[in-house]
Design an enzyme around this catalytic site. Structure first.
Site, PDB file in Angstrom:
ATOM      1  N   ASP A 278      -5.460   8.823  11.238  1.00 44.27           N
ATOM      2  CA  ASP A 278      -5.550   8.471   9.822  1.00 44.27           C
ATOM      3  C   ASP A 278      -6.483   9.441   9.103  1.00 44.27           C
ATOM      4  O   ASP A 278      -7.704   9.286   9.148  1.00 44.27           O
ATOM      5  CB  ASP A 278      -6.059   7.027   9.674  1.00 44.27           C
ATOM      6  CG  ASP A 278      -6.119   6.595   8.208  1.00 44.27           C
ATOM      7  OD1 ASP A 278      -5.577   7.324   7.356  1.00 44.27           O
ATOM      8  OD2 ASP A 278      -6.694   5.515   7.935  1.00 44.27           O
ATOM      9  N   LYS A 285      -9.735  11.356   3.477  1.00 46.25           N
ATOM     10  CA  LYS A 285     -11.044  10.786   3.830  1.00 46.25           C
ATOM     11  C   LYS A 285     -12.105  11.891   3.840  1.00 46.25           C
ATOM     12  O   LYS A 285     -11.797  13.028   4.186  1.00 46.25           O
ATOM     13  CB  LYS A 285     -10.988  10.210   5.252  1.00 46.25           C
ATOM     14  CG  LYS A 285     -10.305   8.881   5.393  1.00 46.25           C
ATOM     15  CD  LYS A 285     -10.366   8.434   6.853  1.00 46.25           C
ATOM     16  CE  LYS A 285      -9.577   7.147   7.058  1.00 46.25           C
ATOM     17  NZ  LYS A 285     -10.137   5.988   6.354  1.00 46.25           N
ATOM     18  N   ASP A 355      -4.827   6.153   1.597  1.00 51.95           N
ATOM     19  CA  ASP A 355      -5.654   5.800   2.755  1.00 51.95           C
ATOM     20  C   ASP A 355      -5.530   4.313   3.102  1.00 51.95           C
ATOM     21  O   ASP A 355      -5.934   3.879   4.178  1.00 51.95           O
ATOM     22  CB  ASP A 355      -7.119   6.167   2.473  1.00 51.95           C
ATOM     23  CG  ASP A 355      -7.951   6.215   3.742  1.00 51.95           C
ATOM     24  OD1 ASP A 355      -7.358   6.158   4.840  1.00 51.95           O
ATOM     25  OD2 ASP A 355      -9.182   6.302   3.631  1.00 51.95           O
ATOM     26  N   ARG A 359      -1.646  -1.410   5.830  1.00 53.10           N
ATOM     27  CA  ARG A 359      -0.892  -2.549   5.294  1.00 53.10           C
ATOM     28  C   ARG A 359       0.563  -2.171   5.015  1.00 53.10           C
ATOM     29  O   ARG A 359       1.444  -3.019   5.037  1.00 53.10           O
ATOM     30  CB  ARG A 359      -1.617  -3.103   4.068  1.00 53.10           C
ATOM     31  CG  ARG A 359      -1.768  -2.148   2.933  1.00 53.10           C
ATOM     32  CD  ARG A 359      -2.872  -2.550   1.960  1.00 53.10           C
ATOM     33  NE  ARG A 359      -4.207  -2.192   2.454  1.00 53.10           N
ATOM     34  CZ  ARG A 359      -5.341  -2.494   1.857  1.00 53.10           C
ATOM     35  NH1 ARG A 359      -5.343  -3.188   0.739  1.00 53.10           N
ATOM     36  NH2 ARG A 359      -6.498  -2.129   2.355  1.00 53.10           N
TER      37      ARG A 359
HETATM   38  N1  BES Z   1      -8.101   2.991   9.190  1.00 52.02           N
HETATM   39  C1  BES Z   1      -8.841   2.724   8.023  1.00 52.02           C
HETATM   40  C2  BES Z   1      -9.904   1.621   8.211  1.00 52.02           C
HETATM   41  C3  BES Z   1     -10.994   1.880   9.206  1.00 52.02           C
HETATM   42  C4  BES Z   1     -12.233   2.317   8.792  1.00 52.02           C
HETATM   43  C5  BES Z   1     -10.816   1.580  10.552  1.00 52.02           C
HETATM   44  C6  BES Z   1     -13.254   2.506   9.710  1.00 52.02           C
HETATM   45  C7  BES Z   1     -11.830   1.779  11.458  1.00 52.02           C
HETATM   46  C8  BES Z   1     -13.047   2.229  11.046  1.00 52.02           C
HETATM   47  C9  BES Z   1      -7.918   2.270   6.907  1.00 52.02           C
HETATM   48  O1  BES Z   1      -6.649   2.801   6.922  1.00 52.02           O
HETATM   49  C10 BES Z   1      -8.539   2.660   5.615  1.00 52.02           C
HETATM   50  O2  BES Z   1      -8.695   3.827   5.391  1.00 52.02           O
HETATM   51  N2  BES Z   1      -8.897   1.672   4.809  1.00 52.02           N
HETATM   52  C11 BES Z   1      -9.518   1.915   3.557  1.00 52.02           C
HETATM   53  C12 BES Z   1      -8.766   1.143   2.515  1.00 52.02           C
HETATM   54  C13 BES Z   1      -9.206   1.439   1.119  1.00 52.02           C
HETATM   55  C14 BES Z   1      -8.747   2.814   0.702  1.00 52.02           C
HETATM   56  C15 BES Z   1      -8.610   0.400   0.201  1.00 52.02           C
HETATM   57  C16 BES Z   1     -10.961   1.418   3.648  1.00 52.02           C
HETATM   58  O3  BES Z   1     -11.186   0.325   4.166  1.00 52.02           O
HETATM   59  O4  BES Z   1     -11.846   2.150   3.225  1.00 52.02           O
HETATM   60 ZN    ZN Z   2      -5.947   3.362   8.813  1.00 49.77          ZN
HETATM   61 ZN    ZN Z   3      -6.539   4.701   5.943  1.00 54.71          ZN
END
Ligand code: BES
Ligand code: ZN
Ligand code: ZN
Length: 507
Positions: A278, A285, A355, A359
């Site tokens: 990711d 990111k 990101d 979902r």
């Molecule tokens: N894979 C990430 C979440 C994640 C963060 C998993 C740290 C493990 C450790 C997910 O896809 C993500 O990036 N989520 C974002 C969502 C936001 C952009 C609404 C997040 O939680 O920052």
């Molecule tokens: Zn993710």
């Molecule tokens: Zn993500």
């Protein structure tokens, strides 16, 4: 891998290079167990004096190591405290797990290759002998896990225990052997999930993980369906296909099925997020947040590994494991913020942040489960939100469900498996956080609602109809969990023990 031999011979008669003993806090020096007395008599007559002079009282994880030469051979005695009993007058089983893990690590550090230990009395922990044996084999193997494939120095590669002899009374031997077999089976699944997660993301890609699932299905006699990217597009799975669009690799959707003969048996569906890397996509990111994003397929790894375990343990319920696999990368072809995608169940979402991709792939997988099976329950596991790590840290997975019975069942499985969960409020007040004027929803929640872990769950709710469903956010527990001796830095295999327990205990 470790071999565990169950023996009803005395501990002291085992030809090993390490003997391990556990103690309750403030144990009595005058009431040593038989195996300790044997050790004292045959190996180290000054044992009591030595322990006393070194102020050993059996406090939680307090340890003493005794090297002695017996017949020109170096032998180690390892003595570890398990701490106190709780208000129920038993030692919490987690204290046993950790004491055992500390022992194994110490033995490895001292280059021991074979350990003998006495299985303690199950009543000390308020559990059954079968369960204690199962947990012992499980923790021994989990502690012995290392990701050493890419280390080149030999001495680094070979830091492992090879054999453990577990001593028990003759009357318990069969029960212990059965428990050990079960524990080994669960541990192999946990360690397999950890290995996949620990593999570099350019090795463990969606097609590669699909191949691993094929091996498992073949060995376990499970039905496996693999959809490729074209089929995924043709079926109208705009979430999974949309996330994968920026990648040069194909996405996959895997469906693994374990079916019992019994008619009308319940069907449990497990869904796991499988983003093999990711990067955030075009909503890239920051570098520090990307460092461990090979872990983003931990949910899928847990589900596939669970399928391997259930194929062997044979619970009395049908189990379907569904895993959407893709890479989330930026490119000229990638989904853009502002794009609107359509999911398998016909609903639409505006992608505001690429990101928030988990979902999107889960939406299609959940819709598939609802359309093609008649699930009694659905549980999905995902490293879904960074917010989960902030809220609960690395020790608790977030549990969200509006179905109290299912939540209770999961909490029971959590208790029995040792994988901790904490329920967050899935309150309808958070529902409008994802409302959108130009599509059915958008994929990030409005800031003013906070609670991203909860809001993300409401996104998923659009894809499960009325089926009892729970979502587990394992973003905190999947990777780099500090301070627990049966884990190391890297993957933990979060979810496997919990799901296997749930399947085995299902009523
Ligand atoms: N894979 C990430 C979440 C994640 C963060 C998993 C740290 C493990 C450790 C997910 O896809 C993500 O990036 N989520 C974002 C969502 C936001 C952009 C609404 C997040 O939680 O920052
Ligand atoms: Zn993710
Ligand atoms: Zn993500």
């Amino acid at each position: 891998m470790i071999t565990i031999n169950v023996s009803s011979k005395k501990l002291i008669d085992q030809a090993v290079d390490c003997y391990a003993f556990r103690f309750e806090q403030d144990f009595s020096y005058t009431r040593f167990s038989t195996d300790l007395k044997d050790f004292e008599r045959d190996i180290y007559p000054d044992l009591k004096v030595w322990l006393q002079k070194s102020d050993f009282t059996g406090k939680k994880y307090e340890m003493r190591v005794l090297p002695v030469i017996v017949n020109e051979k170096l032998i180690h005695g390892i003595f570890i405290g398990m701490g106190k009993r709780d208000t129920k007058k038993v030692i919490p089983i987690e204290q046993y797990r950790r004491a055992l893990a500390h022992t194994v690590r110490k033995a490895i550090q001292h280059k021991c290759e074979t350990i003998a230990l006495q299985l303690p009395s199950a009543s000390l922990f308020g559990v059954t002998t079968h369960y204690l044996a199962q947990q012992t084999a499980l923790i021994l193997n989990m502690t012995n896990y290392r990701f050493s494939e890419f280390l080149t120095a030999k001495e680094e590669k070979n830091k492992e225990i090879f054999a453990v002899t577990l001593c028990t009374d003759a009357k318990n031997k069969a029960t212990v052997q059965k428990g050990v077999k079960e524990g080994e089976c669960i541990a192999h699944a946990v360690n397999k999930a950890r290995h996949w997660i620990d593999l570099p993301p350019s090795v463990l890609t969606p097609p590669h993980l699909a191949d691993k699932a094929k091996d498992i299905a073949k060995k376990g006699g499970l039905k496996l369906t693999v959809f490729n990217e074209k089929q995924i597009n043709d079926m109208g799975m705009g979430g999974l296909a949309g996330v994968s669009r920026g990648s040069d690799l194909e996405c996959r959707l895997l469906i693994m099925e374990y079916q019992v003969k019994k008619k009308n048996a319940p069907t449990l569906v497990f869904v796991g997020k499988g983003i093999t890397f990711d990067s955030g996509g075009l909503s890239l990111k920051p570098p520090a947040y990307m460092e461990t994003m090979k872990e983003d397929m931990s949910g899928a790894a847990a589900v596939i590994a669970t399928m391997e375990a259930v194929a062997q343990l044979k619970p009395k319920v049908n189990i379907i494991g569904i895993t959407p696999l893709a890479e989330n990368l930026p490119s000229g072809k990638a989904t853009k913020p502002g794009d609107i995608i359509r999911f398998y169940n016909g609903k639409t979402a505006e992608v505001r942040n690429t990101d928030a991709e988990g979902r999107l792939v889960l939406a299609d997988a959940l819709s598939y489960a609802v359309k093609h099976y008649d699930p009694t329950i659905i549980i999905d596991l995902a490293t879904l939100t960074g917010g989960c790590l902030y809220a609960l840290g690395p020790y608790y997975s977030a549990l969200m469900s509006q179905h109290d019975d299912l939540a209770d069942t999961i909490e029971r499985a959590s208790e029995n498996s040792g994988e901790r969960v904490w329920r967050l409020p899935l309150d309808d007040d958070f529902k409008p956080s994802i409302s959108c004027e130009i599509a059915d929803m958008h994929n990030i929640s409005d800031r003013k609602y906070g609670a991203q872990t909860v809001c993300a769950t409401f996104f998923l709710q659009n894809f499960v109809d009325d089926i009892p469903w729970a979502h587990l956010d394992i973003a905190g527990t999947a990777f780099n969990v500090p301070g627990i001796p049966y884990f190391r830095s890297g993957a933990t295999g979060s979810g496997v023990r919990l799901l296997v327990q749930l399947a085995m205990d299902w009523k």
